[in-house]
Design a protein around this motif. Structure first.
Motif, mmCIF file in Angstrom:
data_model
loop_
_atom_site.group_PDB
_atom_site.id
_atom_site.type_symbol
_atom_site.label_atom_id
_atom_site.label_comp_id
_atom_site.label_asym_id
_atom_site.label_seq_id
_atom_site.Cartn_x
_atom_site.Cartn_y
_atom_site.Cartn_z
ATOM 1 N N ASP A 64 0.827 -1.207 0.000
ATOM 2 C CA ASP A 64 0.000 0.000 0.000
ATOM 3 C C ASP A 64 0.859 1.253 0.000
ATOM 4 O OD1 ASP A 64 -2.225 -1.470 -0.104
ATOM 5 O OD2 ASP A 64 -2.711 -1.323 2.049
ATOM 6 N N ALA A 65 1.874 1.229 0.870
ATOM 7 C CA ALA A 65 2.753 2.385 0.962
ATOM 8 C C ALA A 65 3.447 2.616 -0.373
ATOM 9 C CB ALA A 65 3.789 2.164 2.058
ATOM 10 N N PHE A 66 3.847 1.528 -0.989
ATOM 11 C CA PHE A 66 4.552 1.607 -2.258
ATOM 12 C C PHE A 66 3.642 2.166 -3.349
ATOM 13 C CE2 PHE A 66 6.142 -0.591 -6.158
ATOM 14 C CZ PHE A 66 7.273 0.194 -6.296
ATOM 15 N N LEU A 67 2.389 1.705 -3.312
ATOM 16 C CA LEU A 67 1.422 2.152 -4.314
ATOM 17 C C LEU A 67 1.283 3.672 -4.299
ATOM 18 C CD1 LEU A 67 -0.545 1.288 -6.478
ATOM 19 C CD2 LEU A 67 -2.304 1.046 -4.725
ATOM 20 N N LYS A 68 1.250 4.232 -3.088
ATOM 21 C CA LYS A 68 1.116 5.698 -2.974
ATOM 22 C C LYS A 68 2.260 6.396 -3.715
ATOM 23 C CE LYS A 68 -1.917 6.514 0.773
ATOM 24 N NZ LYS A 68 -1.831 5.260 1.603
ATOM 25 N N ALA A 118 10.896 -6.926 -9.677
ATOM 26 C CA ALA A 118 11.189 -8.208 -10.315
ATOM 27 C C ALA A 118 10.489 -9.299 -9.517
ATOM 28 C CB ALA A 118 12.689 -8.451 -10.341
ATOM 29 N N THR A 119 9.886 -10.223 -10.206
ATOM 30 C CA THR A 119 9.198 -11.286 -9.476
ATOM 31 C C THR A 119 9.065 -12.543 -10.307
ATOM 32 O OG1 THR A 119 7.159 -11.917 -8.330
ATOM 33 C CG2 THR A 119 6.914 -10.484 -10.224
ATOM 34 N N THR A 120 9.065 -13.667 -9.627
ATOM 35 C CA THR A 120 8.803 -14.930 -10.324
ATOM 36 C C THR A 120 7.307 -15.253 -10.278
ATOM 37 O OG1 THR A 120 9.350 -16.008 -8.253
ATOM 38 C CG2 THR A 120 11.056 -16.014 -9.945
ATOM 39 N N GLU A 121 6.556 -14.472 -9.505
ATOM 40 C CA GLU A 121 5.130 -14.797 -9.370
ATOM 41 C C GLU A 121 4.256 -13.579 -9.627
ATOM 42 O OE1 GLU A 121 4.169 -17.482 -6.082
ATOM 43 O OE2 GLU A 121 6.336 -17.578 -5.735
ATOM 44 N N ALA A 122 4.075 -13.280 -10.893
ATOM 45 C CA ALA A 122 3.352 -12.069 -11.284
ATOM 46 C C ALA A 122 1.920 -12.054 -10.749
ATOM 47 C CB ALA A 122 3.320 -11.960 -12.799
ATOM 48 N N GLN A 123 1.343 -13.231 -10.612
ATOM 49 C CA GLN A 123 -0.075 -13.272 -10.201
ATOM 50 C C GLN A 123 -0.265 -12.771 -8.773
ATOM 51 O OE1 GLN A 123 1.830 -15.894 -10.553
ATOM 52 N NE2 GLN A 123 1.569 -17.208 -8.776
ATOM 53 N N LYS A 124 0.854 -12.654 -8.020
ATOM 54 C CA LYS A 124 0.723 -12.163 -6.647
ATOM 55 C C LYS A 124 0.893 -10.657 -6.537
ATOM 56 C CE LYS A 124 1.963 -16.394 -4.281
ATOM 57 N NZ LYS A 124 3.080 -17.088 -3.643
ATOM 58 N N ILE A 125 1.152 -10.014 -7.658
ATOM 59 C CA ILE A 125 1.269 -8.548 -7.640
ATOM 60 C C ILE A 125 -0.133 -7.970 -7.833
ATOM 61 C CG2 ILE A 125 2.294 -6.546 -8.799
ATOM 62 C CD1 ILE A 125 4.430 -8.239 -7.623
ATOM 63 N N PRO A 126 -0.563 -7.098 -6.909
ATOM 64 C CA PRO A 126 -1.920 -6.551 -7.038
ATOM 65 C C PRO A 126 -2.081 -5.771 -8.336
ATOM 66 C CG PRO A 126 -0.833 -5.763 -5.030
ATOM 67 C CD PRO A 126 0.164 -6.574 -5.759
ATOM 68 N N TYR A 127 -3.284 -5.809 -8.839
ATOM 69 C CA TYR A 127 -3.561 -5.149 -10.104
ATOM 70 C C TYR A 127 -3.245 -3.657 -10.043
ATOM 71 C CZ TYR A 127 -5.963 -3.285 -14.137
ATOM 72 O OH TYR A 127 -6.246 -2.619 -15.296
ATOM 73 N N THR A 128 -3.534 -3.047 -8.907
ATOM 74 C CA THR A 128 -3.310 -1.608 -8.751
ATOM 75 C C THR A 128 -1.845 -1.245 -8.990
ATOM 76 O OG1 THR A 128 -3.200 -2.144 -6.420
ATOM 77 C CG2 THR A 128 -5.173 -0.988 -7.166
#
Ligand SMILES: Nc1ncnc2c1ncn2[C@@H]1O[C@H](COP(=O)(O)OP(=O)(O)OP(=O)(O)O)[C@@H](O)[C@H]1O
Ligand SMILES: [Mg+2]
Ligand SMILES: [Zn+2]
Length: 497
Positions: free
Chosen positions: A137-141, A155-165
């Motif tokens: 959340d903090a990062f999103l801001k 960078a991530t190996t699991e894109a599906q865990k990154i929130p859409y926002t």
């Protein structure tokens, strides 16, 4: 002396060093060329395929002091500092270990400060799916109003865990597995560069084991070199990785074609006694048959299969006289039977699996089996080319040439003279006469071919059998599949003792 692992020594330093991700490299280079750098990137993909490396190259490119093209110069203070990991404006955070909110806050606090040495501060968040919800959340801001001098690379190996926002605010790049041929190419380059010699084909073992990860491949190479020294021998690699030797797999497959069950069972027993487990043999069989299947389709060595000349020659020999679908049937059965090996008696399962493969090979000529099955089962659907025609009026028919028998095969002989292009094609296929109709059992490709020539075929049918003779093409593949399915069911029922 300290030893630096190959994966670190061979970290790509420029865009053109990056292997196997051409679409990504091209897009990023282009955005640099036209000065359209995004402020947030999402790099997703499997492990060890270049995500972190590319994030660093991007950092270098945007901060290089004498960049003349899209590539960083590699020589200025900034480039050198980045290569040494001492550049103050690159902030690398491992979200797996620092995903907590406090760390995120203190990092985000620095966002508003200007870069110290470069043009941009680059935040590389590795394993970014591991951030806590609060941290996200903090990062999103921050992402919503990023000050212009910051670039974020998640960078991530699991894109599906990154929130859409978050995702929707990033430019996303999907990194792919590195193709086997590119992995073997890189391993060769490394060994050539380090004056290490090798047996032909050793790298394909390593590449298979690494399953698309260049870093994994390079780590295995480290182990191999530690064991082998200046020359990498095939046998050593096989020992280290624990894969079954090719001769063993060829032997098992050959025994099937040679009708030599005893030999096959004996090889399996010997290999298991050497300490290999059934899964390794199973994997090897799948792999080898897959290679054969692809070679059969390709009719030469495709660029994406790295087999080595010797293995290519051996497999080609092994396949002589086999049809594509015979190999496919075996692969198909093996894949279906994988579960069997998870039972309490893996060795017995492997033996039964082998015997079933052997039995399956008896069905090699499924076309012949079909033709001796007393004509087509009703369940087979007829295709569009079918026409409803009444049975021929026998008494009125005249046989155009005495030498031809008045049946389906006779008609093929007749066509071979009248229209060889079609006649010769028909010769290899199952043909039948059914209720006044001439029926061809063909696969999809030839289907099309027959539709083109349908008028001609009908003309000759009328000449040969009489005006009312119908014509139909049926999916012969369907018949093959049905038989195979039936066979597999039967084989499976064996295990429900
Ligand atoms: N595409 C590539 N081109 C050249 N080398 C590569 C590539 N991918 C990986 N490597 C090699 O593997 C090492 C690790 O790569 P990198 O750290 O970029 O992988 P990653 O995708 O970030 O992996 P992870 O998801 O585990 O963080 C590099 O130092 C390099 O030696
Ligand atoms: Mg990484
Ligand atoms: Zn530079």
């Amino acid at each position: 002396m300290n030893y630096t692992v190959i994966a670190r020594r061979w970290r790509p330093k420029r865009f053109d060093d990056v292997i196997g991700q051409p679409h990504i490299v091209a897009t990023i280079k282009n955005s640099l060329k036209y000065n359209r750098i995004a402020h947030a990137y999402l790099f997703t993909g499997p492990r060890g395929v270049g995500k972190t490396s590319l994030a660093r190259i991007l950092s270098k490119a945007v901060n290089c002091l004498n960049r003349t093209s899209e590539e960083p110069c590699g020589e200025c203070d900034n480039c050198l500092a980045i290569d040494h990991g001492t550049f103050p404006d690159i902030i690398e955070i491992d979200a797996a270990s620092a995903g907590r909110i406090e760390e995120m806050r203190s990092m985000l606090d620095t966002v508003r400060y200007m870069p110290m040495k470069g043009l941009y501060k680059v935040y590389i968040l590795d394993e970014s799916h591991m951030l806590t919800t609060q941290a996200k959340d903090a990062f999103l801001k921050t992402l919503e109003e990023p000050p212009g001098h910051n670039i974020f690379v998640l960078a991530t190996t699991e894109a599906q865990k990154i929130p859409y926002t978050i995702m929707s605010r990033c430019q996303r790049f999907d990194f792919r597995r590195i193709p086997e041929s590119e992995i073997t190419g890189q391993l060769k380059r490394i060994c050539d560069d380090e004056a290490i010699t090798y047996d032909e084909g050793v790298f394909s073992y390593v590449a298979t084991e690494a399953d698309g990860s260049l870093r994994d491949a390079e780590s295995i190479l480290d182990q191999v070199i530690a064991y082998c020294g200046r020359h990498i021998a095939e046998r050593d690699v096989i020992n280290i990785i624990g894969i079954v030797e090719k001769e063993v797999l060829h032997g098992i497959i050959q025994s099937i074609f040679d009708n030599n069950l005893k030999k096959g069972l004996e090889i399996i027993d010997r290999t298991l006694n050497q300490g290999y487990d059934v899964h390794q043999i199973y994997r090897g069989l799948v792999e080898t048959l897959r290679h054969m299947m692809i070679l059969k389709v390709w009719e030469s060595l495709p660029p994406f299969l790295y087999l080595g000349e010797e293995e290519y020659a051996r497999l080609s020999k092994l396949m002589e006289g086999l049809e594509y679908y015979e190999i496919q049937n075996m692969v198909h059965y093996l894949l279906k039977a994988e579960d069997l090996l998870r039972g309490p008696f893996p060795k017995v399962s492997l033996e039964i699996l082998y015997i079933n493969l052997y039995n399956l090979s008896k069905l090699r000529d499924v076309d012949k089996v079909i033709s001796t099955m007393g004509r087509q089962p009703d369940s087979l659907k007829e295709r569009e080319t079918e026409s409803l025609a009444p049975p021929p009026r026998e008494e009125e028919e005249k046989i155009p040439e005495k030498t031809f028998e008045r049946n389906a095969e006779g008609f093929v002989e007749y066509l071979k003279e009248k229209m060889p292009s079609v006649g010769n094609m028909l010769e290899g296929l199952v043909v039948t006469m059914e209720k006044g109709k001439f029926v061809v059992h063909a696969d999809k490709t030839s289907h099309v071919m027959f539709r083109h020539r349908e008028d001609d075929i009908r003309k000759y049918l009328a000449e040969f059998f009489g005006a009312d003779t119908g014509f139909a093409v049926r999916d012969g593949g369907e018949a093959k599949r049905n038989i195979l399915e039936e066979y597999v069911r039967e084989a499976e029922s064996l295990f429900k003792i």
